[in-house]
Design an enzyme around this catalytic site. Sequence first.
Site, mmCIF file in Angstrom:
data_model
loop_
_atom_site.group_PDB
_atom_site.id
_atom_site.type_symbol
_atom_site.label_atom_id
_atom_site.label_comp_id
_atom_site.label_asym_id
_atom_site.label_seq_id
_atom_site.Cartn_x
_atom_site.Cartn_y
_atom_site.Cartn_z
ATOM 1 N N TRP A 45 -2.329 -1.801 -9.313
ATOM 2 C CA TRP A 45 -1.227 -1.292 -8.635
ATOM 3 C C TRP A 45 -1.550 -1.033 -7.011
ATOM 4 O O TRP A 45 -0.722 -0.954 -6.233
ATOM 5 C CB TRP A 45 -0.652 -0.068 -9.122
ATOM 6 C CG TRP A 45 0.023 0.061 -10.385
ATOM 7 C CD1 TRP A 45 -0.444 0.053 -11.824
ATOM 8 C CD2 TRP A 45 1.297 -0.836 -10.395
ATOM 9 N NE1 TRP A 45 0.582 -0.510 -12.590
ATOM 10 C CE2 TRP A 45 1.567 -1.129 -11.829
ATOM 11 C CE3 TRP A 45 2.219 -1.240 -9.600
ATOM 12 C CZ2 TRP A 45 2.737 -1.361 -12.604
ATOM 13 C CZ3 TRP A 45 3.270 -1.861 -9.924
ATOM 14 C CH2 TRP A 45 3.493 -1.989 -11.446
ATOM 15 N N ASP A 54 -0.585 7.130 -4.525
ATOM 16 C CA ASP A 54 0.400 7.084 -5.699
ATOM 17 C C ASP A 54 -0.068 7.543 -6.900
ATOM 18 O O ASP A 54 -0.988 7.300 -7.801
ATOM 19 C CB ASP A 54 0.243 5.449 -5.869
ATOM 20 C CG ASP A 54 1.290 4.699 -7.039
ATOM 21 O OD1 ASP A 54 1.774 5.598 -7.759
ATOM 22 O OD2 ASP A 54 1.241 3.610 -7.302
ATOM 23 N N LYS A 87 6.727 7.889 -16.013
ATOM 24 C CA LYS A 87 5.656 8.382 -17.013
ATOM 25 C C LYS A 87 5.856 10.012 -17.590
ATOM 26 O O LYS A 87 6.036 10.285 -18.747
ATOM 27 C CB LYS A 87 4.265 8.308 -16.220
ATOM 28 C CG LYS A 87 3.786 6.884 -16.351
ATOM 29 C CD LYS A 87 4.358 6.269 -15.100
ATOM 30 C CE LYS A 87 3.841 4.650 -14.539
ATOM 31 N NZ LYS A 87 3.872 3.729 -15.460
HETATM 32 N N1 PMP Z 1 2.320 2.595 -9.367
HETATM 33 C C1 PMP Z 1 1.662 2.911 -10.661
HETATM 34 C C2 PMP Z 1 0.403 3.515 -10.696
HETATM 35 C C3 PMP Z 1 2.345 2.329 -11.596
HETATM 36 O O1 PMP Z 1 1.689 2.895 -13.068
HETATM 37 C C4 PMP Z 1 3.510 1.830 -11.636
HETATM 38 C C5 PMP Z 1 4.412 1.523 -12.709
HETATM 39 N N2 PMP Z 1 3.787 1.421 -13.969
HETATM 40 C C6 PMP Z 1 4.024 1.676 -10.424
HETATM 41 C C7 PMP Z 1 3.285 1.864 -9.205
HETATM 42 C C8 PMP Z 1 5.473 1.044 -10.129
HETATM 43 O O2 PMP Z 1 6.310 1.876 -10.404
HETATM 44 P P1 PMP Z 1 7.917 1.379 -10.499
HETATM 45 O O3 PMP Z 1 8.114 0.466 -11.760
HETATM 46 O O4 PMP Z 1 8.591 2.783 -10.857
HETATM 47 O O5 PMP Z 1 8.347 0.614 -9.308
#
Ligand code: PMP
Length: 301
Positions: free
Chosen positions: A42, A111, A135
Amino acid sequence: MSIPKNYRVLFMQGGASLQFSAVPLNLAKQHFRAGYFNTGYWSQKAMAEAKTYVDVVELANSAASGFKSFPQMLQPIDEQMDYIHCTPNETIGGVELYDWPDTFSIPLVADMSSTILSRPFDVSRFGVIYAGAQKNIGPAGLAIVIVREDLLAGSEVDADIPKLLNYQALANANSMLNTPPTFAIYLANLVFDWLIEQGGVSAIEKMNLLKASILYDAIEESTLVNNDIEPGLRSRMNVPFFFHDTDLQNDYLKQAEENGLLNLNGHRSAGGCRASIYNAMPLEGVEALVQNLKEFEKNHV
Ligand code: PMP
């Protein structure tokens, strides 16, 4: 969460991923340069997106350990950085990181998608915290952004920032610049009420620690599976585990599903198995998984 008074909470759309752009657009106003901790999947996504807008400096990475330990500094933090970005829970790797180096007066952006509401943390340590809701908050698509007031864009009108991503404009409009995702916000409110009934963030942390320790203990004891994340950095929310014998893994996942244990398949980029044990997963769910793992092992060694 004990959010200090000098922070604004914004409800935005586009999930956490749109924040990969919103953060540089709002914060990189002086040097157009930002430092990133590369701790896995991520943070790499965030870096890739930020490169469209700013000069991205990879401050540290944990590639040498396969992203399973705390990142090694590659270069020092310097004053020409508009912000520094970190990912305290790398959801896919199953790594949770706690202590970030001092960033001096440079805002630390986090994040917190897989961290928020799972445990208390000191909000004042961060300039911006963002999280996809899916989450521990509510439905996917909604994002929560917690911004220190002095980091709001400064102007509601900034030709470089699309209005719907402009933190200042959103703060001025109480997150209602356009029709907000009402149903997602309504559900988030129900989840907040539920969390308060559970005793709030410190109470849920105790439950999360219990759930995680039961599961990691079972993985440690198992001869069929393992988790090789450095013990102090194992995520409480997402627990990957890998079968030594990959053929057995398919049999395991099939029988797990037959026994009502769903979605244990690892992320497509990581393989293996993964148990997501966010706030909403009750202790009984983790106990059922542990019981099932033990029974499977009894029948297969
Ligand atoms: N950052 C992290 C740490 C994540 O776990 C996720 C989704 N699993 C995201 C960003 C992306 O999130 P979204 O699908 O809401 O764009």
